[in-house]
Design a protein around this motif. Structure first.
Motif, PDB file in Angstrom:
ATOM      1  N   ASN A   9      -0.258  35.947  15.057  1.00  0.00           N
ATOM      2  CA  ASN A   9      -0.739  36.779  13.792  1.00  0.00           C
ATOM      3  C   ASN A   9       0.472  36.822  12.964  1.00  0.00           C
ATOM      4  OD1 ASN A   9       0.550  38.627  15.315  1.00  0.00           O
ATOM      5  ND2 ASN A   9      -0.990  40.327  15.175  1.00  0.00           N
ATOM      6  N   GLY A  44       0.646  41.210  21.575  1.00  0.00           N
ATOM      7  CA  GLY A  44      -0.152  41.110  20.182  1.00  0.00           C
ATOM      8  C   GLY A  44       0.527  40.514  19.098  1.00  0.00           C
ATOM      9  N   ALA A  58      -3.636  43.515  13.153  1.00  0.00           N
ATOM     10  CA  ALA A  58      -4.874  43.345  14.054  1.00  0.00           C
ATOM     11  C   ALA A  58      -5.980  42.275  13.488  1.00  0.00           C
ATOM     12  CB  ALA A  58      -5.308  44.761  14.435  1.00  0.00           C
ATOM     13  N   GLU A  59      -6.155  42.762  12.246  1.00  0.00           N
ATOM     14  CA  GLU A  59      -7.418  41.509  11.651  1.00  0.00           C
ATOM     15  C   GLU A  59      -7.332  40.403  11.848  1.00  0.00           C
ATOM     16  OE1 GLU A  59     -10.558  42.750  11.114  1.00  0.00           O
ATOM     17  OE2 GLU A  59      -9.857  44.587  11.955  1.00  0.00           O
ATOM     18  N   TYR A  67       2.174  47.195  19.769  1.00  0.00           N
ATOM     19  CA  TYR A  67       0.666  47.292  20.256  1.00  0.00           C
ATOM     20  C   TYR A  67       0.568  48.343  21.622  1.00  0.00           C
ATOM     21  CZ  TYR A  67      -0.715  44.050  16.510  1.00  0.00           C
ATOM     22  OH  TYR A  67      -0.876  43.656  15.498  1.00  0.00           O
ATOM     23  N   ALA A  70      -4.526  50.742  20.907  1.00  0.00           N
ATOM     24  CA  ALA A  70      -4.705  49.807  19.957  1.00  0.00           C
ATOM     25  C   ALA A  70      -5.026  48.301  20.255  1.00  0.00           C
ATOM     26  CB  ALA A  70      -3.475  49.580  19.156  1.00  0.00           C
ATOM     27  N   LEU A  71      -4.478  47.942  21.650  1.00  0.00           N
ATOM     28  CA  LEU A  71      -4.758  46.577  21.893  1.00  0.00           C
ATOM     29  C   LEU A  71      -6.137  46.699  22.567  1.00  0.00           C
ATOM     30  CD1 LEU A  71      -3.289  44.035  21.801  1.00  0.00           C
ATOM     31  CD2 LEU A  71      -2.470  44.202  24.140  1.00  0.00           C
ATOM     32  N   ILE A  95      -8.764  45.686  19.966  1.00  0.00           N
ATOM     33  CA  ILE A  95      -8.685  44.225  19.783  1.00  0.00           C
ATOM     34  C   ILE A  95      -9.383  43.468  20.833  1.00  0.00           C
ATOM     35  CG2 ILE A  95      -7.009  42.336  19.401  1.00  0.00           C
ATOM     36  CD1 ILE A  95      -5.153  44.013  18.271  1.00  0.00           C
TER      37      ILE A  95
END
Length: 308
Positions: A127, A165, A171-172, A198, A202-203, A206
């Protein structure tokens, strides 16, 4: 909703402790070559250099399997530089020459009950703000997935390819890129929480969105959340939550390390002095300690013996 953990495992189901890449002793070591050194050679010399290097590292991988078998280790993390430059046309062509030898290694690992996994280098970032970095990351992951394909390892998180991450607040983008990955990569991909960017929570979101398993690292969680103990309730809670992301719960893989000089030190200690009590219910544990097999032996003599 966060789940609670079930009753402790029986003696027959005690966690399996995994060796990470090399040994403290010289028994498991691998050769490498820098890009600078390779580029100093002409094309014919590059071919011969990589052919020799790949053949030697295959021989040493067989020694690693023997070491794990001799020491009753059932999980082994391959070194990410096992076949350097296999993400190039030249490297891929030479790797294909070792197809039969790779299949034999994979068959041998599976016959001996050794689970093989991989942790690509930290510069694999899916990302990134830079499209070139994402593209290069996918190229690297695809090349390493080819190792597993040539070994005949399953296209599932049993043969996990584990990454972090990456960039924060992306994230998106991470979800989108994972969705577009080649099947041989995506089917094996796992994500690991880290100490800075992350969090486990939070992960977890995802992983649920992408249907990618979460490799829970208790030390990273401890550092990120500034907890005072590996037995903080959230450790067991996050272990249980991570388990729900695995298509087969008995495949769940976790990591353990301790801080080298302080509880929240991100650097790894030589041995493991503190283990989460909840980890008695973790099926597979990679031991990320500097003293490698010595740390595994110590945990068997102390922590696992207590569990039994």
């Amino acid at each position: 909703m966060i789940q609670t953990l079930a009753k402790p495992q029986t003696t027959a189901d005690v966690p399996k402790l995994g060796l990470v890449c090399i040994t403290t002793s010289p028994e498991v070591r691998f050769k490498t070559m820098t890009r600078k050194r390779l580029l100093q050679l002409d094309e014919a010399a590059q071919t011969e250099a990589l052919r020799s290097l790949y053949g030697e590292n295959l021989r040493r991988l067989n020694l690693a399997i023997t070491f794990c078998e001799d020491h009753q280790i059932q999980l082994y993390r391959l070194i990410s530089s096992l076949f350097p430059f296999s993400d190039t046309a030249l490297g891929d062509r030479i790797l294909a020459e070792f197809g039969e030898a790779l299949r034999q290694v994979g068959d041998r690992a599976q016959t001996t009950g050794l689970r093989l996994v991989l942790h690509p280098d930290q510069f694999v970032v899916l990302n990134s703000d830079k499209p070139a970095v994402i593209a290069n990351s996918i190229t690297i992951l695809s090349a390493q997935a080819r190792w597993f394909d040539l070994m005949g390892l399953p296209q599932s998180p049993w043969a996990a390819m584990n990454i972090h991450g990456g960039k924060g607040d992306r994230a998106e983008r991470l979800i989108q890129v994972i969705g577009d990955l080649p099947d041989q990569v995506r089917s094996r991909l796992t994500l690991e929480n880290d100490e800075h960017t992350y969090s486990t929570a939070a992960l977890l979101d995802i992983c649920q969105a992408t249907r990618v398993p979460l490799v829970f690292d208790a030390h990273h969680h401890l550092v990120h959340e500034r907890l005072d103990s590996y037995d903080h309730p959230s450790v067991g809670q996050m272990l249980a939550a991570a388990r729900t992301t695995w298509p087969e719960p008995t495949w769940q893989l976790v990591h353990i390390s301790n801080g080298r000089e302080a509880l929240h030190d991100p650097r790894h200690s030589d041995l493991i002095a503190a283990m989460p009590t909840s980890y008695r219910q973790a099926p597979w544990i990679e031991v990320e300690a500097k003293h490698k097999e010595v740390a595994i032996a110590q945990l068997r003599q102390t922590w696992l013996r207590q569990a039994a």
